[in-house]
Design an enzyme around this catalytic site. Structure first.
Site, PDB file in Angstrom:
ATOM      1  N   TYR A 162       0.677  -1.177  -0.023  1.00 22.47           N
ATOM      2  CA  TYR A 162       0.003  -0.100  -0.134  1.00 22.47           C
ATOM      3  C   TYR A 162       0.816   1.261   0.011  1.00 22.47           C
ATOM      4  O   TYR A 162       2.060   1.108   0.480  1.00 22.47           O
ATOM      5  CB  TYR A 162      -0.673  -0.017   1.020  1.00 22.47           C
ATOM      6  CG  TYR A 162      -1.865  -1.183   1.464  1.00 22.47           C
ATOM      7  CD1 TYR A 162      -2.320  -1.845   0.052  1.00 22.47           C
ATOM      8  CD2 TYR A 162      -2.273  -1.533   2.521  1.00 22.47           C
ATOM      9  CE1 TYR A 162      -3.435  -2.632   0.408  1.00 22.47           C
ATOM     10  CE2 TYR A 162      -3.105  -2.556   2.578  1.00 22.47           C
ATOM     11  CZ  TYR A 162      -3.694  -3.221   1.372  1.00 22.47           C
ATOM     12  OH  TYR A 162      -4.738  -4.206   1.568  1.00 22.47           O
ATOM     13  N   SER A 163       0.099   2.509  -0.361  1.00 23.49           N
ATOM     14  CA  SER A 163       1.056   3.531  -0.437  1.00 23.49           C
ATOM     15  C   SER A 163       1.662   3.872   0.933  1.00 23.49           C
ATOM     16  O   SER A 163       2.956   4.423   1.064  1.00 23.49           O
ATOM     17  CB  SER A 163       0.237   4.710  -0.679  1.00 23.49           C
ATOM     18  OG  SER A 163      -0.725   5.171   0.132  1.00 23.49           O
ATOM     19  N   GLU A 164       1.131   3.670   2.238  1.00 19.25           N
ATOM     20  CA  GLU A 164       2.050   3.695   3.318  1.00 19.25           C
ATOM     21  C   GLU A 164       1.213   2.488   4.276  1.00 19.25           C
ATOM     22  O   GLU A 164       0.168   2.165   4.289  1.00 19.25           O
ATOM     23  CB  GLU A 164       1.749   4.973   4.116  1.00 19.25           C
ATOM     24  CG  GLU A 164       2.839   5.954   3.690  1.00 19.25           C
ATOM     25  CD  GLU A 164       2.085   7.050   2.754  1.00 19.25           C
ATOM     26  OE1 GLU A 164       3.171   7.900   2.110  1.00 19.25           O
ATOM     27  OE2 GLU A 164       1.045   6.794   2.354  1.00 19.25           O
ATOM     28  N   THR A 165       2.274   2.169   5.121  1.00 20.45           N
ATOM     29  CA  THR A 165       2.020   1.064   6.392  1.00 20.45           C
ATOM     30  C   THR A 165       2.508   2.147   7.696  1.00 20.45           C
ATOM     31  O   THR A 165       3.657   2.554   7.724  1.00 20.45           O
ATOM     32  CB  THR A 165       2.671  -0.052   6.197  1.00 20.45           C
ATOM     33  OG1 THR A 165       2.094  -0.834   5.360  1.00 20.45           O
ATOM     34  CG2 THR A 165       2.562  -0.916   7.544  1.00 20.45           C
TER      35      THR A 165
ATOM     36  N   PHE B  53       2.152   9.829  -6.339  1.00 25.06           N
ATOM     37  CA  PHE B  53       2.984   9.748  -5.298  1.00 25.06           C
ATOM     38  C   PHE B  53       4.026   8.729  -5.962  1.00 25.06           C
ATOM     39  O   PHE B  53       4.431   7.745  -5.310  1.00 25.06           O
ATOM     40  CB  PHE B  53       2.065   9.198  -4.202  1.00 25.06           C
ATOM     41  CG  PHE B  53       2.859   8.661  -3.004  1.00 25.06           C
ATOM     42  CD1 PHE B  53       3.905   9.461  -2.406  1.00 25.06           C
ATOM     43  CD2 PHE B  53       2.802   7.537  -2.246  1.00 25.06           C
ATOM     44  CE1 PHE B  53       4.679   9.395  -1.391  1.00 25.06           C
ATOM     45  CE2 PHE B  53       3.380   7.269  -1.163  1.00 25.06           C
ATOM     46  CZ  PHE B  53       4.295   7.992  -0.654  1.00 25.06           C
TER      47      PHE B  53
END
Length: 284
Positions: free
Chosen positions: A43-46, A210
């Site tokens: 995912y784009s962030e964790t 991103f």
């Protein structure tokens, strides 16, 4: 094995909003281990949380390729995960960007919500050569910009280039040079590019390339939403106190809603959203 929770933020639909990984007990993980988990989750962030006291956490955020100082959607997801485990209330997240208070509650339908208050926002001019390079990477002409939304680099925990589009059609037709934009963003320490179309005085459609995180586009970007709120306040483009509604992710098939409260003064911007568990593996 490390338990990795998966939430969709800024939505009540697991198939919409922005997916985030959440690790609620990251105290024993090394930096390379956190980076590897984030890359595996994809995912784009964790977000990686380490409890430091009742309702208090140290939090770090990793994209698939690098650590970032702050991530809004993973903050919302993490706070909802904590609320579902421990009950709603006030939390304190200590992030690399600073202290971020988060309040969790239930909405009118009993669904968990979280409201983060960003660090104090600021913004700065964009160098003409950087603006020209960004437009070239996007494939945009200067006439594609909305003259009422001046290009700036806005900050509320991370830096975002803000570009207002003159038309909704220009926003919809996003097809950019990934490597060229990534290289510019790395040189200038921009986390995303916030592409914004103003639908009304307080309603916006937004998109956030991103590439520095290895992701073409972020479906719902809380950090950029907070930065946008500060930018609009600084330049007198909204009359505070104001509540903004930001729609994002429709082009990706993951629509989400970010509610942004812009108070008077110079303090932090509040960003509110739901989050919901996504189906999938629970350990990484």
């Amino acid at each position: 094995m490390t338990e990795v929770l998966r939430y969709a933020a800024f939505t009540t639909d697991p198939a919409a909003g922005n997916p985030a990984g959440v690790v609620l007990d990251a105290g024993e993980l090394t930096d390379p281990e956190m980076q590897a988990i984030a890359a595996d989750v994809g995912y784009s962030e964790t977000a990686f949380l380490t409890a430091t006291g009742p309702g208090e956490y140290d939090v770090r955020y990793f994209s698939p390729q690098a650590e970032v100082p702050f991530c809004g959607h993973a903050t919302i997801a993490s706070a909802v995960a904590v609320a579902e485990r421990d009950g709603t209330g006030d939390l304190v997240f200590r992030t690399p960007a600073g202290v971020v208070p988060v309040a969790t509650a239930r909405d009118a339908d009993g669904r968990p919500t979280a409201t983060l208050t960003s660090v104090a926002p600021s913004d700065a001019p964009v160098a003409p050569e950087d603006l020209a390079e960004a437009l070239a990477a996007l494939g945009w002409a200067p006439t594609d910009l909305d003259p009422s939304l001046p290009p700036r680099v806005a900050y509320a925990g991370a830096h975002h280039l803000v570009l207002g589009t003159a038309t909704r059609e220009r926003l919809a037709a996003l097809d950019y040079d990934f490597d060229r934009l990534r290289d510019l963003m790395l040189r200038r320490d921009w986390t995303t590019v916030a592409l914004v179309w103003r639908a009304s005085g307080t309603e916006f459609d937004v998109r956030n390339p991103f590439p520095v995180g290895g992701v073409v586009e972020d479906p719902a970007t809380g950090a950029a939403a907070a930065a946008l709120g500060g930018y609009l306040r600084t330049h007198g483009l909204v009359e505070p106190p104001a509540t903004l509604r930001l729609c994002q992710g429709a082009e990706l098939g993951r629509p989400g809603l970010l509610v942004v409260d812009v108070p008077a003064g110079t303090g932090g911007i509040r960003v509110t959203g739901n989050a919901v568990v996504m189906p999938g593996p629970g350990r990484g």
